[in-house]
Design a protein around this motif. Structure first.
Motif, PDB file in Angstrom:
ATOM      1  N   GLY A   1       0.015 -35.120 -29.615  1.00 17.46           N
ATOM      2  CA  GLY A   1       1.452 -34.940 -29.777  1.00 17.46           C
ATOM      3  C   GLY A   1       1.908 -33.566 -29.337  1.00 17.46           C
ATOM      4  O   GLY A   1       2.939 -33.412 -28.677  1.00 17.46           O
ATOM      5  N   ARG A   2       1.120 -32.551 -29.671  1.00 17.06           N
ATOM      6  CA  ARG A   2       1.462 -31.187 -29.262  1.00 17.06           C
ATOM      7  C   ARG A   2       1.350 -31.011 -27.748  1.00 17.06           C
ATOM      8  O   ARG A   2       2.108 -30.239 -27.151  1.00 17.06           O
ATOM      9  N   ILE A   3       0.428 -31.734 -27.134  1.00 18.81           N
ATOM     10  CA  ILE A   3       0.318 -31.680 -25.668  1.00 18.81           C
ATOM     11  C   ILE A   3       1.604 -32.219 -25.043  1.00 18.81           C
ATOM     12  O   ILE A   3       2.138 -31.645 -24.091  1.00 18.81           O
ATOM     13  N   VAL A   4       2.118 -33.319 -25.585  1.00 17.44           N
ATOM     14  CA  VAL A   4       3.374 -33.880 -25.068  1.00 17.44           C
ATOM     15  C   VAL A   4       4.513 -32.882 -25.271  1.00 17.44           C
ATOM     16  O   VAL A   4       5.309 -32.632 -24.346  1.00 17.44           O
ATOM     17  N   LEU A   5       4.599 -32.287 -26.463  1.00 12.68           N
ATOM     18  CA  LEU A   5       5.650 -31.288 -26.720  1.00 12.68           C
ATOM     19  C   LEU A   5       5.584 -30.151 -25.710  1.00 12.68           C
ATOM     20  O   LEU A   5       6.611 -29.728 -25.160  1.00 12.68           O
ATOM     21  N   ASP A   6       4.379 -29.663 -25.475  1.00 10.29           N
ATOM     22  CA  ASP A   6       4.236 -28.546 -24.536  1.00 10.29           C
ATOM     23  C   ASP A   6       4.494 -28.974 -23.094  1.00 10.29           C
ATOM     24  O   ASP A   6       5.008 -28.180 -22.297  1.00 10.29           O
ATOM     25  N   ALA A   7       4.179 -30.209 -22.760  1.00 10.08           N
ATOM     26  CA  ALA A   7       4.505 -30.716 -21.421  1.00 10.08           C
ATOM     27  C   ALA A   7       6.023 -30.773 -21.254  1.00 10.08           C
ATOM     28  O   ALA A   7       6.547 -30.446 -20.178  1.00 10.08           O
ATOM     29  N   TRP A   8       6.738 -31.159 -22.305  1.00 13.72           N
ATOM     30  CA  TRP A   8       8.205 -31.126 -22.258  1.00 13.72           C
ATOM     31  C   TRP A   8       8.685 -29.681 -22.117  1.00 13.72           C
ATOM     32  O   TRP A   8       9.576 -29.390 -21.332  1.00 13.72           O
ATOM     33  N   LEU A   9       8.081 -28.788 -22.886  1.00 14.74           N
ATOM     34  CA  LEU A   9       8.458 -27.379 -22.851  1.00 14.74           C
ATOM     35  C   LEU A   9       8.384 -26.820 -21.434  1.00 14.74           C
ATOM     36  O   LEU A   9       9.320 -26.176 -20.960  1.00 14.74           O
ATOM     37  N   PHE A  10       7.278 -27.056 -20.765  1.00 10.71           N
ATOM     38  CA  PHE A  10       7.050 -26.478 -19.451  1.00 10.71           C
ATOM     39  C   PHE A  10       7.623 -27.319 -18.308  1.00 10.71           C
ATOM     40  O   PHE A  10       7.439 -26.994 -17.137  1.00 10.71           O
ATOM     41  N   GLY A  11       8.315 -28.404 -18.640  1.00  9.81           N
ATOM     42  CA  GLY A  11       8.921 -29.226 -17.603  1.00  9.81           C
ATOM     43  C   GLY A  11       7.919 -30.056 -16.822  1.00  9.81           C
ATOM     44  O   GLY A  11       8.215 -30.497 -15.714  1.00  9.81           O
ATOM     45  N   LEU A  12       6.743 -30.274 -17.391  1.00 11.49           N
ATOM     46  CA  LEU A  12       5.733 -31.100 -16.721  1.00 11.49           C
ATOM     47  C   LEU A  12       6.038 -32.582 -16.868  1.00 11.49           C
ATOM     48  O   LEU A  12       5.555 -33.396 -16.081  1.00 11.49           O
ATOM     49  N   LEU A  13       6.806 -32.917 -17.891  1.00  9.60           N
ATOM     50  CA  LEU A  13       7.254 -34.296 -18.131  1.00  9.60           C
ATOM     51  C   LEU A  13       8.725 -34.274 -18.508  1.00  9.60           C
ATOM     52  O   LEU A  13       9.169 -33.349 -19.198  1.00  9.60           O
ATOM     53  N   PRO A  14       9.479 -35.302 -18.118  1.00  8.73           N
ATOM     54  CA  PRO A  14      10.850 -35.413 -18.621  1.00  8.73           C
ATOM     55  C   PRO A  14      10.808 -35.832 -20.095  1.00  8.73           C
ATOM     56  O   PRO A  14       9.822 -36.431 -20.553  1.00  8.73           O
TER      57      PRO A  14
ATOM     58  N   GLN B   1      -5.892 -34.801 -18.268  1.00  7.81           N
ATOM     59  CA  GLN B   1      -5.318 -34.153 -17.088  1.00  7.81           C
ATOM     60  C   GLN B   1      -4.027 -33.418 -17.451  1.00  7.81           C
ATOM     61  O   GLN B   1      -3.781 -32.302 -16.983  1.00  7.81           O
ATOM     62  N   LEU B   2      -3.206 -34.049 -18.297  1.00  7.19           N
ATOM     63  CA  LEU B   2      -1.977 -33.399 -18.746  1.00  7.19           C
ATOM     64  C   LEU B   2      -2.318 -32.163 -19.575  1.00  7.19           C
ATOM     65  O   LEU B   2      -1.695 -31.107 -19.416  1.00  7.19           O
ATOM     66  N   MET B   3      -3.325 -32.284 -20.446  1.00  2.00           N
ATOM     67  CA  MET B   3      -3.737 -31.143 -21.264  1.00  2.00           C
ATOM     68  C   MET B   3      -4.180 -29.980 -20.385  1.00  2.00           C
ATOM     69  O   MET B   3      -3.839 -28.823 -20.662  1.00  2.00           O
ATOM     70  N   ASP B   4      -4.899 -30.267 -19.324  1.00  2.00           N
ATOM     71  CA  ASP B   4      -5.331 -29.211 -18.402  1.00  2.00           C
ATOM     72  C   ASP B   4      -4.130 -28.510 -17.769  1.00  2.00           C
ATOM     73  O   ASP B   4      -4.114 -27.273 -17.639  1.00  2.00           O
ATOM     74  N   ARG B   5      -3.124 -29.280 -17.397  1.00  2.00           N
ATOM     75  CA  ARG B   5      -1.916 -28.698 -16.796  1.00  2.00           C
ATOM     76  C   ARG B   5      -1.162 -27.841 -17.812  1.00  2.00           C
ATOM     77  O   ARG B   5      -0.679 -26.755 -17.492  1.00  2.00           O
ATOM     78  N   VAL B   6      -1.060 -28.350 -19.057  1.00  2.00           N
ATOM     79  CA  VAL B   6      -0.393 -27.604 -20.129  1.00  2.00           C
ATOM     80  C   VAL B   6      -1.147 -26.301 -20.403  1.00  2.00           C
ATOM     81  O   VAL B   6      -0.539 -25.228 -20.513  1.00  2.00           O
ATOM     82  N   ASN B   7      -2.468 -26.388 -20.493  1.00  2.00           N
ATOM     83  CA  ASN B   7      -3.266 -25.187 -20.757  1.00  2.00           C
ATOM     84  C   ASN B   7      -3.105 -24.160 -19.640  1.00  2.00           C
ATOM     85  O   ASN B   7      -3.060 -22.955 -19.906  1.00  2.00           O
ATOM     86  N   SER B   8      -3.007 -24.620 -18.411  1.00  2.00           N
ATOM     87  CA  SER B   8      -2.797 -23.721 -17.284  1.00  2.00           C
ATOM     88  C   SER B   8      -1.470 -22.971 -17.438  1.00  2.00           C
ATOM     89  O   SER B   8      -1.385 -21.771 -17.148  1.00  2.00           O
ATOM     90  N   GLU B   9      -0.438 -23.668 -17.888  1.00  2.00           N
ATOM     91  CA  GLU B   9       0.858 -23.017 -18.128  1.00  2.00           C
ATOM     92  C   GLU B   9       0.759 -22.000 -19.256  1.00  2.00           C
ATOM     93  O   GLU B   9       1.249 -20.880 -19.137  1.00  2.00           O
ATOM     94  N   TRP B  10       0.122 -22.383 -20.353  1.00  2.00           N
ATOM     95  CA  TRP B  10      -0.014 -21.451 -21.486  1.00  2.00           C
ATOM     96  C   TRP B  10      -0.811 -20.215 -21.097  1.00  2.00           C
ATOM     97  O   TRP B  10      -0.534 -19.119 -21.589  1.00  2.00           O
TER      98      TRP B  10
ATOM     99  N   TYR C   1       0.903 -17.067 -20.172  1.00  2.00           N
ATOM    100  CA  TYR C   1       1.577 -16.314 -21.226  1.00  2.00           C
ATOM    101  C   TYR C   1       0.605 -15.921 -22.348  1.00  2.00           C
ATOM    102  O   TYR C   1       1.031 -15.645 -23.471  1.00  2.00           O
ATOM    103  N   GLY C   2      -0.671 -15.893 -22.027  1.00  2.00           N
ATOM    104  CA  GLY C   2      -1.663 -15.502 -23.015  1.00  2.00           C
ATOM    105  C   GLY C   2      -1.724 -16.426 -24.218  1.00  2.00           C
ATOM    106  O   GLY C   2      -2.153 -16.024 -25.292  1.00  2.00           O
ATOM    107  N   ASN C   3      -1.270 -17.646 -24.031  1.00  2.00           N
ATOM    108  CA  ASN C   3      -1.267 -18.659 -25.096  1.00  2.00           C
ATOM    109  C   ASN C   3      -0.435 -18.252 -26.310  1.00  2.00           C
ATOM    110  O   ASN C   3      -0.691 -18.712 -27.414  1.00  2.00           O
ATOM    111  N   LEU C   4       0.550 -17.401 -26.108  1.00  2.00           N
ATOM    112  CA  LEU C   4       1.393 -16.920 -27.208  1.00  2.00           C
ATOM    113  C   LEU C   4       2.865 -17.209 -26.939  1.00  2.00           C
ATOM    114  O   LEU C   4       3.413 -16.750 -25.924  1.00  2.00           O
TER     115      LEU C   4
END
Length: 100
Positions: free
Chosen positions: A21-34, A49-58, A61-64
């Motif tokens: 669920g948090r992966i989906v939230l973060d994908a929304w945050l970073f515009g990876l998903l509508p 694969q989505l988690m990898d993309r989200v982690n790359s975005e985080w 920003y130092g994951n913070l």
């Protein structure tokens, strides 16, 4: 026949604050998903694969959240306030740190 495991989707997740669920939230945050896409029916490989993309975005920003630029920080605050309120209304207790 061996059925592939799939994610129920954020809106059908027990409370939405699970790891997926948090992966989906973060994908929304970073515009990876509508916002309309909640990953319902996605297999675990696609979620990874989505988690990898989200982690790359985080990683940028130092994951913070405090290191996010103002626009992303505002979006993060809005998303997580909404998701936390929704989860509590569904019985989520952050003290339990459960991963149903």
């Amino acid at each position: 026949m061996n059925e592939k495991m799939s994610y129920a989707g954020f809106h059908e997740d027990a409370h939405g604050m699970t790891m997926l669920g948090r992966i989906v939230l973060d994908a929304w945050l970073f515009g990876l998903l509508p916002r309309e896409e909640d990953c319902a029916g996605w297999d675990l490989q696609r979620m990874q694969q989505l988690m990898d993309r989200v982690n790359s975005e985080w990683d940028k920003y130092g994951n913070l959240p405090s290191r996010l630029p103002p626009d992303l920080l505002a979006r993060h605050t809005e998303l997580y306030e909404w998701a936390t309120s929704r989860a509590r209304n569904r019985g989520w207790d952050p003290e339990l740190d459960d991963e149903e």
